[in-house]
Design a protein around this motif. Structure first.
Motif, PDB file in Angstrom:
ATOM      1  N   ASP A  95       0.819  -1.222   0.000  1.00 16.94           N
ATOM      2  CA  ASP A  95       0.000   0.000   0.000  1.00 16.94           C
ATOM      3  C   ASP A  95       0.852   1.272   0.000  1.00 16.94           C
ATOM      4  OD1 ASP A  95       1.068  -0.044   2.518  1.00 16.94           O
ATOM      5  OD2 ASP A  95      -0.829   0.048   3.614  1.00 16.94           O
ATOM      6  N   GLY A  96       2.167   1.136  -0.166  1.00 18.47           N
ATOM      7  CA  GLY A  96       3.030   2.316  -0.236  1.00 18.47           C
ATOM      8  C   GLY A  96       3.622   2.687   1.110  1.00 18.47           C
ATOM      9  N   ASP A  97       2.963   2.263   2.178  1.00 14.67           N
ATOM     10  CA  ASP A  97       3.502   2.557   3.512  1.00 14.67           C
ATOM     11  C   ASP A  97       4.739   1.687   3.742  1.00 14.67           C
ATOM     12  OD1 ASP A  97       3.561   3.836   5.946  1.00 14.67           O
ATOM     13  OD2 ASP A  97       1.411   3.595   6.281  1.00 14.67           O
ATOM     14  N   ILE A  98       5.434   1.918   4.872  1.00 11.74           N
ATOM     15  CA  ILE A  98       6.632   1.111   5.085  1.00 11.74           C
ATOM     16  C   ILE A  98       6.401   0.059   6.164  1.00 11.74           C
ATOM     17  CG2 ILE A  98       8.357   2.747   4.259  1.00 11.74           C
ATOM     18  CD1 ILE A  98       8.822   3.422   7.281  1.00 11.74           C
ATOM     19  N   GLU A 126       1.566  12.532  -4.806  1.00 10.82           N
ATOM     20  CA  GLU A 126       0.837  11.402  -5.420  1.00 10.82           C
ATOM     21  C   GLU A 126       1.011  11.462  -6.942  1.00 10.82           C
ATOM     22  OE1 GLU A 126      -1.062   9.116  -3.728  1.00 10.82           O
ATOM     23  OE2 GLU A 126      -1.792  10.054  -1.869  1.00 10.82           O
ATOM     24  N   ARG A 127       0.846  12.675  -7.486  1.00 12.73           N
ATOM     25  CA  ARG A 127       0.954  12.838  -8.942  1.00 12.73           C
ATOM     26  C   ARG A 127       2.403  12.642  -9.416  1.00 12.73           C
ATOM     27  NH1 ARG A 127       0.163  11.190 -13.119  1.00 12.73           N
ATOM     28  NH2 ARG A 127       0.966  12.397 -14.821  1.00 12.73           N
ATOM     29  N   LEU A 128       3.334  13.110  -8.598  1.00 14.92           N
ATOM     30  CA  LEU A 128       4.753  12.946  -8.926  1.00 14.92           C
ATOM     31  C   LEU A 128       5.109  11.464  -9.080  1.00 14.92           C
ATOM     32  CD1 LEU A 128       7.752  14.115  -8.976  1.00 14.92           C
ATOM     33  CD2 LEU A 128       7.764  13.665  -6.524  1.00 14.92           C
ATOM     34  N   PHE A 144       5.606   8.860   2.131  1.00 14.02           N
ATOM     35  CA  PHE A 144       5.147  10.202   2.527  1.00 14.02           C
ATOM     36  C   PHE A 144       3.684  10.387   2.114  1.00 14.02           C
ATOM     37  CE2 PHE A 144       5.488  15.003   2.032  1.00 14.02           C
ATOM     38  CZ  PHE A 144       5.573  15.235   3.391  1.00 14.02           C
ATOM     39  N   ALA A 145       3.369   9.913   0.914  1.00 11.91           N
ATOM     40  CA  ALA A 145       1.976  10.010   0.441  1.00 11.91           C
ATOM     41  C   ALA A 145       1.072   9.173   1.344  1.00 11.91           C
ATOM     42  CB  ALA A 145       1.880   9.538  -1.006  1.00 11.91           C
ATOM     43  N   ALA A 146       1.553   7.985   1.733  1.00 10.21           N
ATOM     44  CA  ALA A 146       0.745   7.121   2.619  1.00 10.21           C
ATOM     45  C   ALA A 146       0.548   7.801   3.977  1.00 10.21           C
ATOM     46  CB  ALA A 146       1.422   5.763   2.791  1.00 10.21           C
ATOM     47  N   THR A 147       1.597   8.474   4.480  1.00 11.94           N
ATOM     48  CA  THR A 147       1.464   9.196   5.757  1.00 11.94           C
ATOM     49  C   THR A 147       0.409  10.286   5.626  1.00 11.94           C
ATOM     50  OG1 THR A 147       3.801   8.800   6.200  1.00 11.94           O
ATOM     51  CG2 THR A 147       2.748  10.497   7.519  1.00 11.94           C
ATOM     52  N   GLY A 148       0.439  11.005   4.495  1.00  6.73           N
ATOM     53  CA  GLY A 148      -0.554  12.067   4.263  1.00  6.73           C
ATOM     54  C   GLY A 148      -1.969  11.516   4.284  1.00  6.73           C
ATOM     55  N   ARG A 149      -2.145  10.368   3.640  1.00  6.13           N
ATOM     56  CA  ARG A 149      -3.491   9.765   3.618  1.00  6.13           C
ATOM     57  C   ARG A 149      -3.900   9.364   5.031  1.00  6.13           C
ATOM     58  NH1 ARG A 149      -1.385   7.319  -1.156  1.00  6.13           N
ATOM     59  NH2 ARG A 149      -0.949   5.376  -0.047  1.00  6.13           N
ATOM     60  N   ARG A 150      -2.934   8.810   5.784  1.00  7.04           N
ATOM     61  CA  ARG A 150      -3.270   8.330   7.136  1.00  7.04           C
ATOM     62  C   ARG A 150      -3.686   9.484   8.045  1.00  7.04           C
ATOM     63  NH1 ARG A 150       0.835   5.249   7.839  1.00  7.04           N
ATOM     64  NH2 ARG A 150       2.129   6.687   8.987  1.00  7.04           N
TER      65      ARG A 150
END
Ligand code: UDX
Length: 460
Positions: free
Chosen positions: A91-94, A285-287, A270-276
């Motif tokens: 899911d992108g998280d670590i 996300e777009r990058l 970082f994107a996963a942290t933002g979602r969380r």
């Protein structure tokens, strides 16, 4: 000061060796017995300029040792760094399980005054969670935890430690910050700024810094796309943009898309942290999507000049995600090779350092060569994917004479377009319009190539 480094990988080994050179007694601990045995014999598991020599010096000086015995190593430690992997989850998280396992293993053995320092790249809140794990392993006694992110680039890791732009240390109590300041005193006295924060801020600084650097690369790559269509030159544009001190020249080098063990993984985390936390990082996300699309798009550009794909041969020069490393993780070259072989193209490969790691990922997808000319022999297309100096200095006449076709894709802008086209080749750079060879040279070099008709009708 006694320092223990848990994890003798690229970050742990470099950091531990550098601390030894600052006068600390360092023990690097790893579960991998073969790695530790090799390190004891001076064999370094990675290619990192200068590291082998420094490891040898520090070992000879008696300030650097290696062990698999974690409990024994931490018993007399003042600082225990956790520098183990934090692999990406689907899911992108670590995945923090290695960091947590290290904390659980050392908890019972660490001295009361020791500081546990998280060096691994971890999401916000990890240091505090690790503090809880350590505390319960110590039967509720107090523990000291710091977060000290690394900013080491592969290929220049020693300099990045010794001449860092800043040292970031997060801690949640003043005594820990003071002890960490003392550990880094030799570097602070050399003028390196020491930024003391909370653990959460230090964790966020690491991700935000990498995300911003990756954004700069993604941005200049999109500017490069405009330059190609509008007749601009991205190198000149980047110079003009970067001359503004608010922007700066660094990380404005266009290329095939960023790779490596950090940027792709860290931007996803970082994107996963933002979602969380309910704070979507939409730019990032777009990058991430754009960077992957770019790698595929650059493969398509090569495929577009090959009309008979199953009869074509492409030489890929450079497999590493950048020069000065043997690391191929998330390298654009891997995406390009896979797209080519999927289309039935025969791929020949060369890399001065990363052949072994690339071979273990790509298996028999690529036929490997010891030098770039052998790889280019009979190739319809040559594509440069890594900015190795070996490729800057290519003998272009020799290359053109050996090739069967006439297309050179320079995805790192290493070569001067005119010196390529002079030898009858089409030059496809990044952020520069296609440069065709003079008509006379095209005819001269066309020879008996079965691709001449394709070249004339080249869609690019
Ligand atoms: C990065 C960070 O720079 C470092 O601070 C962090 O600790 C780990 O991640 P690294 O992965 O070793 O270091 O490589 P880096 O030099 O940052 O390059 C990453 C990728 O971006 C490479 O694929 C490189 O080719 C690409 N890149 C870099 C560009 O395409 N253009 C640039 O201007 C710079």
């Amino acid at each position: 000061m006694n320092v223990v480094m848990i994890g003798a990988g690229y970050v742990g080994l470099t950091t531990g060796t550098c601390f030894a050179s600052l006068g600390c007694n360092v023990c690097c601990v790893d579960l991998n017995e073969e790695r530790i045995r090799n390190l004891k014999h001076g064999q370094i598991p990675i290619f990192e300029p200068g590291l082998g020599e420094l490891v040898a010096q520090m070992t000879a000086a008696g300030r650097l040792d290696f062990s698999t015995d974690l409990a024994a190593a931490v018993k007399s430690a003042d600082f225990i760094f956790i520098a183990v992997g934090t692999p990406a989850r689907a899911d992108g998280d670590i995945d923090l399980s290695y960091v947590e396992a290290a904390a659980r293993q050392i908890g019972r053995f660490i001295p009361d005054e020791a500081i546990v320092v998280i060096k691994s790249t971890v999401v916000a809140g990890t240091a505090r969670a690790i503090g809880q794990i350590l505390k319960s392993a110590k039967g509720g006694r107090n523990v000291y935890v710091a977060s000290n992110p690394e900013f080491l680039r592969e290929g220049s890791a020693i300099d990045d430690f010794m001449k860092a732009d800043r040292i970031v240390v997060g801690s949640d109590e003043p005594a820990t910050a003071a002890a960490m300041r003392e550990l880094y005193r030799p570097l602070i006295e050399m003028g390196i700024p020491f930024i003391s924060t909370t653990t959460t801020d230090a964790e966020l600084i690491k991700y935000a810094a990498n995300a911003f650097l990756a954004l700069k690369i993604g941005f200049i790559n999109e500017v490069a796309n405009i330059c190609e269509n509008a007749g601009g030159n991205v190198t000149t544009v980047a110079q003009g943009v970067g001359a503004d001190r608010r922007i700066g020249q660094n990380f404005l080098q266009p290329g095939p898309g960023f790779g490596g063990s950090c940027f792709p993984k860290d931007t996803r985390a970082f994107a996963a942290t933002g979602r969380r936390y309910g704070a979507p990082q939409t730019l990032i996300e777009r990058l991430i999507e754009g960077n992957e699309e770019r790698k595929a798009m650059l493969a398509d550009r090569i495929l577009a000049v090959l009309t008979e794909k199953r009869r074509s041969r492409v030489a890929i020069l450079g497999m590493a995600f950048k020069a000065q490393t043997d690391d191929v993780r998330e390298s654009a070259a891997l995406t390009v090779v896979s797209a080519l072989t999927k289309a039935g193209v025969e791929v020949r490969g060369h890399d001065p350092k990363a052949r072994g790691p690339a071979q273990s990922v790509l298996g028999t997808e690529v036929i490997w060569h010891e030098d770039p000319y052998a790889a280019a022999h009979g190739a319809d297309v040559v594509a440069i994917l890594t900015e190795w100096d070996d490729y800057r200095a290519l003998d272009l006449k020799r290359l053109a004479d050996l090739m069967n076709g006439k297309h050179l894709f320079d995805y790192r802008n290493l070569l001067c377009p005119e010196s390529v086209t002079r030898h009858g080749l089409f030059y496809h750079g990044i952020g520069r319009p296609l440069v065709k060879p003079p008509l006379d040279d095209r005819r001269k070099s066309a020879g008996g190539s079965h691709l001449w008709a394709d070249v004339a009708a080249s869609p690019i």
